[in-house]
Scaffold this motif. Structure first.
Motif, PDB file in Angstrom:
ATOM      1  N   ASP A   1      39.075  48.669  49.871  1.00 10.23           N
ATOM      2  CA  ASP A   1      39.624  47.784  48.838  1.00 10.23           C
ATOM      3  C   ASP A   1      38.650  46.667  48.495  1.00 10.23           C
ATOM      4  O   ASP A   1      38.526  46.273  47.342  1.00 10.23           O
ATOM      5  N   LEU A   2      37.944  46.162  49.535  1.00  9.57           N
ATOM      6  CA  LEU A   2      36.976  45.092  49.279  1.00  9.57           C
ATOM      7  C   LEU A   2      35.819  45.588  48.419  1.00  9.57           C
ATOM      8  O   LEU A   2      35.343  44.876  47.543  1.00  9.57           O
ATOM      9  N   PHE A   3      35.366  46.816  48.691  1.00  9.23           N
ATOM     10  CA  PHE A   3      34.300  47.394  47.867  1.00  9.23           C
ATOM     11  C   PHE A   3      34.747  47.424  46.408  1.00  9.23           C
ATOM     12  O   PHE A   3      34.020  46.989  45.517  1.00  9.23           O
ATOM     13  N   GLN A   4      35.962  47.921  46.187  1.00  9.03           N
ATOM     14  CA  GLN A   4      36.455  48.028  44.822  1.00  9.03           C
ATOM     15  C   GLN A   4      36.525  46.649  44.170  1.00  9.03           C
ATOM     16  O   GLN A   4      36.075  46.449  43.042  1.00  9.03           O
ATOM     17  N   GLN A   5      37.031  45.691  44.932  1.00  7.69           N
ATOM     18  CA  GLN A   5      37.191  44.330  44.434  1.00  7.69           C
ATOM     19  C   GLN A   5      35.841  43.709  44.055  1.00  7.69           C
ATOM     20  O   GLN A   5      35.686  43.137  42.985  1.00  7.69           O
ATOM     21  N   GLU A   6      34.851  43.880  44.934  1.00 10.81           N
ATOM     22  CA  GLU A   6      33.525  43.316  44.690  1.00 10.81           C
ATOM     23  C   GLU A   6      32.839  44.018  43.515  1.00 10.81           C
ATOM     24  O   GLU A   6      32.173  43.399  42.702  1.00 10.81           O
ATOM     25  N   ILE A   7      33.011  45.341  43.447  1.00 11.56           N
ATOM     26  CA  ILE A   7      32.405  46.110  42.359  1.00 11.56           C
ATOM     27  C   ILE A   7      33.018  45.680  41.023  1.00 11.56           C
ATOM     28  O   ILE A   7      32.309  45.499  40.031  1.00 11.56           O
ATOM     29  N   ASP A   8      34.327  45.442  41.037  1.00 10.77           N
ATOM     30  CA  ASP A   8      34.993  44.954  39.829  1.00 10.77           C
ATOM     31  C   ASP A   8      34.443  43.572  39.445  1.00 10.77           C
ATOM     32  O   ASP A   8      34.212  43.288  38.282  1.00 10.77           O
ATOM     33  N   ARG A   9      34.229  42.749  40.444  1.00 13.50           N
ATOM     34  CA  ARG A   9      33.762  41.382  40.212  1.00 13.50           C
ATOM     35  C   ARG A   9      32.375  41.386  39.557  1.00 13.50           C
ATOM     36  O   ARG A   9      32.069  40.549  38.720  1.00 13.50           O
ATOM     37  N   TYR A  10      31.547  42.344  39.956  1.00 12.19           N
ATOM     38  CA  TYR A  10      30.218  42.469  39.348  1.00 12.19           C
ATOM     39  C   TYR A  10      30.256  43.274  38.048  1.00 12.19           C
ATOM     40  O   TYR A  10      29.221  43.637  37.520  1.00 12.19           O
ATOM     41  N   GLN A  11      31.458  43.606  37.621  1.00 11.56           N
ATOM     42  CA  GLN A  11      31.656  44.402  36.402  1.00 11.56           C
ATOM     43  C   GLN A  11      30.898  45.731  36.444  1.00 11.56           C
ATOM     44  O   GLN A  11      30.263  46.146  35.467  1.00 11.56           O
ATOM     45  N   MET A  12      30.908  46.371  37.622  1.00 11.75           N
ATOM     46  CA  MET A  12      30.247  47.664  37.758  1.00 11.75           C
ATOM     47  C   MET A  12      31.284  48.788  37.886  1.00 11.75           C
ATOM     48  O   MET A  12      30.959  49.894  38.294  1.00 11.75           O
ATOM     49  N   THR A  13      32.519  48.468  37.511  1.00 10.05           N
ATOM     50  CA  THR A  13      33.623  49.421  37.691  1.00 10.05           C
ATOM     51  C   THR A  13      33.341  50.772  37.034  1.00 10.05           C
ATOM     52  O   THR A  13      33.701  51.817  37.572  1.00 10.05           O
ATOM     53  N   ASP A  14      32.674  50.749  35.875  1.00  3.86           N
ATOM     54  CA  ASP A  14      32.400  52.016  35.175  1.00  3.86           C
ATOM     55  C   ASP A  14      31.173  52.721  35.705  1.00  3.86           C
ATOM     56  O   ASP A  14      30.869  53.846  35.313  1.00  3.86           O
ATOM     57  N   GLU A  15      30.411  52.029  36.561  1.00  2.24           N
ATOM     58  CA  GLU A  15      29.146  52.608  37.034  1.00  2.24           C
ATOM     59  C   GLU A  15      29.253  53.168  38.435  1.00  2.24           C
ATOM     60  O   GLU A  15      28.530  54.067  38.818  1.00  2.24           O
ATOM     61  N   ILE A  16      30.126  52.559  39.234  1.00  2.00           N
ATOM     62  CA  ILE A  16      30.180  52.911  40.652  1.00  2.00           C
ATOM     63  C   ILE A  16      31.603  53.271  41.034  1.00  2.00           C
ATOM     64  O   ILE A  16      32.552  52.568  40.694  1.00  2.00           O
ATOM     65  N   ARG A  17      31.720  54.371  41.733  1.00  2.00           N
ATOM     66  CA  ARG A  17      33.045  54.816  42.096  1.00  2.00           C
ATOM     67  C   ARG A  17      33.242  54.732  43.612  1.00  2.00           C
ATOM     68  O   ARG A  17      32.360  55.130  44.379  1.00  2.00           O
ATOM     69  N   VAL A  18      34.385  54.218  44.021  1.00  2.00           N
ATOM     70  CA  VAL A  18      34.714  54.142  45.446  1.00  2.00           C
ATOM     71  C   VAL A  18      35.663  55.283  45.781  1.00  2.00           C
ATOM     72  O   VAL A  18      36.661  55.483  45.085  1.00  2.00           O
ATOM     73  N   VAL A  19      35.330  56.050  46.807  1.00  2.00           N
ATOM     74  CA  VAL A  19      36.121  57.230  47.158  1.00  2.00           C
ATOM     75  C   VAL A  19      36.456  57.185  48.644  1.00  2.00           C
ATOM     76  O   VAL A  19      35.600  56.861  49.463  1.00  2.00           O
ATOM     77  N   GLU A  20      37.695  57.507  48.973  1.00  2.00           N
ATOM     78  CA  GLU A  20      38.035  57.662  50.391  1.00  2.00           C
ATOM     79  C   GLU A  20      37.785  59.117  50.740  1.00  2.00           C
ATOM     80  O   GLU A  20      38.297  60.026  50.099  1.00  2.00           O
TER      81      GLU A  20
END
Lengths: 157, 550
Positions: free
Chosen positions: B26-45
């Motif tokens: 969840d932290l990875f997703q949160q930080e990636i969103d914060r850097y506005q990289m949501t469309d570039e980087i995907r977090v997968v379990e």
């Protein structure tokens, strides 16, 4: 020993369970699992009802209920602590963890705390050997236990 | 479908989840969103990456860099440096036998995640740690269900059976029986109904491979079962998962639902006219139910007591119908065999035991966890190379191979190739692939007591040799650790153990004394010292340690 009689036998809930499995032969384990979820254990009366409805001798139902370690025929604590003392956990210090639990709760394996909160028992290998020593409390699993950590965990319940 | 420049795969196996992998995800997703990289980087379990002791573990592609022992505070560092600025965070990279083990000598080699995986040969675990186990699309994108399609549309059932026979695949649950032969018995037997049962009642102490295969790649088991069903003429499959494995049950159930939605289970699969459905049943806490006939009894709603064989389940199994009972790992091998052919499979491992084996390394070893390597790898390679050696500068005492029902091997056997035949000849067993490493601070008598207590508890009580034999062996070992045993009792143990091996009804009773037998042979001196009232390691408290005795 005869389990303490329930004041209100959960007949409607039990009937629903029995109905659900009516057409699936061999579902005794499923029936017992769901029936146990009603009160936390399988009382003598519940076992009798199941036997009648399924159409098998009560001895058979009792035999199955007492064969599997996840079934309980007497009341237990609200939380069942299942500690693993299989070889991999033993090698990694499960005995110290057990000693810490016994000291914190002042009970031995097989016993329940006087307030009815915790029951302590041994379990067979939980398949958590990569993070041994391990235990389960109800459905929750815990690994990499030490005396200190297990005290913290118990206090958090 | 969106294209991402990077993927962050967070291990979602139970050991990592216990160490807070979901928070890290969840932290990875949160930080990636914060850097506005949501469309570039995907977090997968994803499924298990292997080094369970080093969790939570994360692997970042396309670089294949593996980070381990992540704390919440590490996540912003990785996102900022690695994902945003393109600089790998060296100090967090997975190193063999990292934190808390510094005393074990020179620091381990730094390995990138890819290299760590490259040292292994991943057939069964081909998707574990690479795909999201909850996504059938990702499984399909990695050649998933292609083997089922090939079997149903290009091969006749007997050709499928022949391919599995030719591959020489042996059952991975422990007994090592040839899988193709097992299928052929069921295929040949005429019946109105047949069953495929997946034995996921993993209970052998030290074994957690099936748990992590189910958690990491559930579709590989479904595909293997469907192929087996087609090969032998069965339309019903049942997965019997032990009740303690909640996450496995959840993920398998979700995968079955998805396969049904996609028409990969159900009626007329691939338009071939073949129907197959799978249901999950769960155990209620009984080690013995891993024995195939006990498992069938349990499925029929009975006490899990083994049946007398023959007849074997292949001919008369569940409800008396022909039934194939295969282990999780065995079934996960099926699709690759059908896809790549038996010759490819035989090119891996040894001549008599081809393929790979998933091992669980545990006990006194730096890198505890799950590995998959070709059959025939030596114990030394497992312990000292992949396993990273023994922590704390201690010495190797023994390896118990195959779990508590396996056997114990001393130092002299470190170069023994690990396969079914060789280990059986050495008096041990490959079994389920559990490798329990024990260092020289442990006492043989103490660990043997632990093994025998396990069997006293798990014996179902149906046959006398097992019900009575195990407690007697435990009593003598207890006497030995108290210094009251006699030489005659050692002989009695040997006779009793032999009797159990020959006369117990099922595999549990027959293999219960295996570890004891191997230890009586390889550690006779240490046992003799106990007879003289000495415990060299000082573990048996009522005995003198060697130095005191001298």
């Amino acid at each position: 020993m005869l389990a303490k009689t329930d004041c209100s036998l959960p007949t409607p809930k039990l009937s629903a369970i029995l109905d659900k499995y009516k057409k699936s032969p061999g579902s005794l384990l499923e029936i017992l699992r769901e029936a146990q979820a009603i009160n936390g254990y399988l009382s003598r009366e519940i076992l009798q009802l199941i036997a009648e409805e399924v159409g098998v001798p009560e001895s058979k139902v009792y035999g199955v209920a007492t064969f599997y370690s996840l079934f309980k025929t007497a009341p237990t604590g609200r939380y069942i602590i299942r500690i693993c003392e299989s070889a991999p956990c033993h090698i990694r210090g499960a005995q110290d963890v057990l000693a810490a639990i016994e000291k914190t709760l002042a009970i031995k394996p097989g016993e329940t705390t006087p307030d009815g909160k915790f029951t302590l028992e041994f379990t067979s290998c939980l398949g958590l050997c990569g993070v041994a020593p391990a235990m389960m409390i109800n459905d929750q699993v815990f690994g990499n236990l030490t005396g200190d950590r297990v005290r913290e965990i118990i206090n958090s319940f | 479908m969106a294209i991402y420049r990077s993927h962050v795969l967070v291990c979602g196996g139970t050991p990592c989840l216990l160490k807070g992998a979901r928070t890290i995800r969840d932290l990875f997703q949160q930080e990636i969103d914060r850097y506005q990289m949501t469309d570039e980087i995907r977090v997968v379990e994803t499924g298990c990456l292997g080094p369970c002791d080093e969790g939570p573990v994360v692997i970042i592609y396309p670089e294949g860099v593996m980070y381990s022992r992540l704390q919440p505070a590490d996540v912003p560092k990785i996102v900022e440096n690695h994902l945003y600025k393109g600089r790998v965070v060296e100090e967090l990279i997975y190193k063999e036998g990292k934190a808390g083990r510094e005393q074990s000598g020179p620091p381990g080699v730094t390995l990138e995640g890819e290299k760590y995986l490259d040292r292994q040969k991943r057939v069964v675990l081909r998707n574990c740690g690479r795909i999201n186990p909850d996504s059938i699309e990702e499984y399909i994108a990695n050649h998933g269900y292609k083997a089922l399609g090939k079997a149903l549309t290009e091969l006749r059932p007997e050709e499928v059976v022949q391919m599995v026979i030719d591959s020489k695949l042996q059952g991975r649950g422990g007994a090592g029986f040839p899988t193709g032969l097992k299928w052929s018995f069921t295929a040949k037997t005429q019946a109105d109904r047949k069953y495929i049962v997946c034995n996921a009642d993993e209970g052998e102490p030290g074994t957690f491979k099936d748990r992590l295969i189910m958690e990491g790649d559930p579709h590989s088991i479904i595909e293997g079962m469907a192929i087996a069903g087609y090969a032998v003429g069965a339309e019903e499959g049942i997965i019997y998962i032990r009740g303690e494995y909640q996450l496995s049950i959840e993920r398998m159930a979700r995968a079955i639902r998805q396969a049904n939605q996609y028409g990969l289970l159900g009626k007329d699969i691939f338009g071939s006219g073949f129907n197959f459905q799978i249901q999950i049943r769960s155990g209620a806490g009984a080690y013995i139910c891993g024995e195939e006939t006990a498992l069938l009894e349990s499925l029929e709603g009975n006490r899990g007591e083994p049946r007398v064989k023959p007849p074997y389940p292949g001919v008369a199994g569940l409800w008396g119908k022909p039934t194939v009972v295969n282990n999780v790992e065995t079934l996960a091998n099926i699709a690759p065999i059908i896809l790549n052919g038996p010759a490819w499979f035989r090119s891996i491992g040894t001549e008599s035991c081809p393929g790979t084996k998933v091992f669980t390394m545990l006990g006194d070893i730096n890198n505890q966890g799950l590995i998959e390597v070709p059959m025939g790898i030596t114990l030394r390679e497992i312990v000292y190379e992949i396993g990273g050696g023994i922590p704390g500068g201690k010495g190797f005492k023994m390896a118990q191979t195959g779990g508590t029902s396996g056997g114990c091997l001393p130092m002299e056997y470190l170069d023994l190739p690990m396969d079914y035949d060789t280990l059986a000849k050495a008096g041990s067993a490959l079994g389920s692939g559990a490798m329990l490493i024990i260092d020289d601070t442990h006492c043989i008598v103490d660990v043997l007591k632990n093994f025998m207590r396990f069997f006293c508890h798990e014996s179902c009580g149906k046959c006398t040799p097992c019900r009575e034999g195990n407690p007697r062996l435990y009593e003598i070992l207890t006497a030995l650790s108290a210094g009251t045993a006699t030489q005659a009792q050692i002989q009695l143990m040997k006779d009793l153990a032999r009797t159990m091996q020959l006369t117990a009804l099922c595999g549990l009773g027959q293999s219960a004394p295996n570890s004891l037998m191997t230890c009586l042979r390889f550690y006779a001196d240490e046992i003799a010292e106990h007879l003289n009232g000495e415990c060299p390691t000082g573990v048996c408290k009522s005995l003198a340690t060697k130095s005191e005795a001298v």
